[in-house]
Design an enzyme around this catalytic site. Structure first.
Site, short mmCIF file in Angstrom:
data_model
loop_
_atom_site.label_atom_id
_atom_site.label_comp_id
_atom_site.label_asym_id
_atom_site.label_seq_id
_atom_site.Cartn_x
_atom_site.Cartn_y
_atom_site.Cartn_z
N PHE A 173 0.84 -1.20 0.00
CA PHE A 173 0.00 0.00 0.00
C PHE A 173 0.88 1.26 0.00
O PHE A 173 1.93 1.28 0.65
CB PHE A 173 -0.91 -0.01 1.24
CG PHE A 173 -1.95 1.07 1.20
CD1 PHE A 173 -3.02 0.99 0.32
CD2 PHE A 173 -1.86 2.17 2.03
CE1 PHE A 173 -3.98 1.99 0.28
CE2 PHE A 173 -2.81 3.18 1.98
CZ PHE A 173 -3.88 3.09 1.11
N ASP A 204 1.06 -5.21 8.03
CA ASP A 204 -0.05 -4.28 7.88
C ASP A 204 -1.31 -5.11 7.68
O ASP A 204 -1.45 -5.82 6.68
CB ASP A 204 0.20 -3.37 6.67
CG ASP A 204 -0.92 -2.37 6.45
OD1 ASP A 204 -2.05 -2.62 6.93
OD2 ASP A 204 -0.68 -1.34 5.79
N TYR A 220 -11.40 1.09 10.51
CA TYR A 220 -12.56 1.69 9.83
C TYR A 220 -13.05 0.89 8.63
O TYR A 220 -13.99 1.29 7.98
CB TYR A 220 -12.30 3.15 9.44
CG TYR A 220 -11.00 3.43 8.69
CD1 TYR A 220 -10.86 3.08 7.35
CD2 TYR A 220 -9.96 4.08 9.31
CE1 TYR A 220 -9.70 3.35 6.67
CE2 TYR A 220 -8.78 4.36 8.64
CZ TYR A 220 -8.65 4.00 7.32
OH TYR A 220 -7.50 4.27 6.65
N LYS A 221 -12.40 -0.24 8.33
CA LYS A 221 -12.85 -1.08 7.21
C LYS A 221 -13.78 -2.16 7.76
O LYS A 221 -14.89 -1.86 8.17
CB LYS A 221 -11.63 -1.66 6.50
CG LYS A 221 -10.70 -0.60 5.89
CD LYS A 221 -9.49 -1.25 5.24
CE LYS A 221 -8.49 -0.22 4.73
NZ LYS A 221 -8.98 0.55 3.58
N ARG A 270 -12.72 -2.75 -7.44
CA ARG A 270 -12.51 -3.53 -6.23
C ARG A 270 -13.85 -3.65 -5.51
O ARG A 270 -14.50 -2.65 -5.21
CB ARG A 270 -11.49 -2.82 -5.33
CG ARG A 270 -11.01 -3.67 -4.20
CD ARG A 270 -9.95 -2.96 -3.39
NE ARG A 270 -10.53 -1.86 -2.63
CZ ARG A 270 -9.85 -1.15 -1.72
NH1 ARG A 270 -8.57 -1.41 -1.50
NH2 ARG A 270 -10.43 -0.17 -1.06
#
Lengths: 416, 416
Positions: free
Chosen positions: B125, B202, B227-228, B376
């Site tokens: 990322f 991560d 938050y996902k 995605r």
């Protein structure tokens, strides 16, 4: 006969141009005298509504909510710029004060290669001292500590005496967290500049309490929190300030994707924009960020001039009460008496400060305790009345005069 | 005749042991198919109430609110430990993922003096890549990039080939943000340990989606967002994990007062406690933190085993729809086909991915776009039904089959 101090308080409140701002805050217990708005500011009524809407936006707009949320850090920054005497585009919400201090300190040190000294003072807030010591240890630098009087604060001449061409960075608190002493930001900044050093100011206890005038002082860098006088809520994101001409010169060490040009292109290399955005790091906490924005707006609307003027009448009034009532009972005023040399809180030394704090809380006055042996009374100008100070200090006087505090436990281990 | 895929979706939903969890979330538009819970998870109903109470606590309890708020980072950490397969006391909420990655990477490098290589992969990322490059540039280290297939992810043997006794730190994403490919965390960790390196994972795209098993893998360090899949709300604080025996060995670089022993004693020297608390820095954003805690509790209650099992049936089902309906229309599945090698999202390559995303949104399906040329689709197991995937992929098929996406603007400059 009416206590003349009470009559004066009523007259000051009646003439207070900011009196109406108290109605902008939620006040659930009008009998409580809250003198800790410099630890956590009160809840603005507008923020309660903003947060309700933000939670609904999360539930309803889902990922599209970010169209409204992404600009919040900059919006709040521009509002805060007005409060700090800076220009739009020079301030942004980001991270905590501690993380921002680290980012800007490292960026400043990188911009002064060959220099190996950081100047701070031994009365600086703990997180500032720890962070600077950590950076110095990692980079093999010297931390030069200016002696600051715990009650009277920092003298500019003592800072000047610590400056030479080895100094890369001067990092100081504008208002000392214990005494409330106000450093001479323009004079210290100018002195540091004469020696080629950058200055990083911690504005936690001055933002929303005094006129700072960053642009007027040609200040380099600053950080501060939004949860004290700016009423941003518990742990609300901090702000950072970088003077515009330094923005494309400094590179901060935590190269997160929010500090990247065309963030969502997710390109291969870090290319920070030439703006304040390069000092951002990761995804910001939006609920807390929206509260910071809403809180800052109130101070901006009131105007920092009137806010700072009221801070002076509040501290002046409290000082005179302390002289008349508390000094005879063994208290010592531990804040500068010159109104140009203090922020918006008053520190009182007393050997039983901890017990006095507990006794005050039991009688619905909320102070703060700061070791060693100090009561800290904060006067948030937007909602604190002179009559509140009369009530609070009356209760403190009566507790001390009758030794009611002696029934409370002495200070716990670890807080001495 | 009923589409057999729809019949299957209904059967899978009817047999879904987690079906009831959908009722724990606010769903304002039942006709929208939300496939971006891996960018921002939905609002839990309990969180709406928790936040209302937290705002009231701010207004009413003021500074005393901190008695309840101070432990939240640890409480959330202990809840998350269960989700991540770690032990209580090994996880805490703090800062953003980016800041945590920086803190733990620097701490790990300091613990491996004399070694001068960081291993990561070129598909990692952006924030991870930028931060590691920044640290390497500051310390004069080499970043060794393992080639990872943009669709198939990282091969353990390629990581192993990059390891030698110069490697201090291996830093990788557990689930690749684009492809959803799952790295072999136990095997990579073991390989790094054989070479004396530490590994920092991560977990942003795997926490709350797959079984991670940090303790079982003897993992060293990890960070991730809440938050996902963990439904902590926009920008909610991130978490960090440090294996217990490393906690008093590692010293992180940002020595803030929340990482200090007896924080409120405000002592002269930084003395970090021998616990996870030493990885804290500044005052945490409490509104966002309380939302993170509440969100994590739902996944913990569901159990990561059932959640991960549902992620597998969801991705398997979507893959079969994609094979049947989308591949003939020019899509390519850009996610590993082996269920043991993927997280809970599906990536679809198509040259017009940007336009297809816009067309889907117009028809109330919310996907995400990731350059280059990928849609995605995230399947948050707690509230996504197999019938939702049927609806969403039906709309995608029909859009592509009739070229309805061609009426939408092509991808903007900067997002290619």
């Amino acid at each position: 006969m009416l206590d003349p101090f009470l009559a004066e308080a009523r007259a000051l409140d009646a003439a207070d141009p900011l009196a109406g701002f108290r109605d902008d805050f939620v006040i659930t217990d009008p009998d409580t005298v809250y003198l800790d708005g410099n630890s956590l500011g009160r809840l603005p009524k507008a923020t309660r509504e903003t947060l309700r809407q933000a939670v609904d936006a999360w539930g309803g707009d889902l990922i599209d909510g970010w169209h409204a949320w992404l600009p919040v850090g900059r919006e709040a920054g521009d509002v805060l710029a007005g409060v700090l005497g800076a220009e739009p585009g020079e301030v942004v919400l980001s991270d905590s004060t501690s993380v921002n201090l680290y980012k800007l300190a490292v960026a400043a040190l990188d911009a002064r290669p060959g220099r190996d000294v950081i100047v701070t003072d031994d009365d600086n807030f703990p997180t500032d001292r720890y962070i600077l010591e950590g950076i110095a240890a990692a980079r093999g630098l010297e931390v030069r500590r200016v002696g600051a009087d715990i009650d009277e604060g920092l003298r500019t001449e003592d800072v000047e005496a610590a400056l030479d061409d080895r100094v890369a960075l001067v990092c100081l608190s504008h208002v000392a967290y214990r005494s409330g002493a106000l450093a001479d930001l323009p004079a210290v900044t100018a002195a540091a500049h004469r020696h080629g050093a950058l200055v990083l100011w911690d504005l936690c206890h001055s933002a929303g309490a005094v006129e700072i005038g960053l642009t007027a002082a040609d200040a380099d860098l600053a950080v501060g929190c939004t949860y004290k006088y700016l009423n941003g809520g518990p742990g609300a994101p901090a702000f950072l300030y970088v003077r515009r001409d330094l923005q494309d010169v400094l590179v901060q060490p935590i190269r997160g994707w929010f500090g990247q040009t065309d963030q969502f292109a997710m390109g291969p290399d870090y290319r920070p924009p030439p703006t304040i955005d390069r000092f951002l790091v990761g995804t910001p906490p939006m609920l807390s960020g929206l509260a910071a924005l809403e809180g800052a707006r109130i101070t901006a609307r009131a105007g920092i001039g009137p806010v700072a003027a009221k801070a002076r009448t509040l501290t002046d009034y409290a000082l005179r009460l302390a002289d008349a009532w508390l000094t005879p009972l063994g208290f010592r005023v531990a804040t500068p008496r010159d109104p140009a040399r203090r922020g918006s809180h008053l520190s009182l030394h007393h050997p039983a400060a901890w017990q006095l704090c507990q006794a005050l809380k039991a009688e619905r006055v909320v102070p703060d305790h700061r070791p060693p042996e100090r009561l800290r009374l904060g006067f948030a100008p937007l909602y604190t009345r002179h009559t509140d100070l009369h009530t609070g200090l009356t209760r403190l006087r009566d507790i001390a005069a009758t030794d009611r505090h002696l029934t409370f436990p002495i200070i716990p281990q670890g807080l001495t």
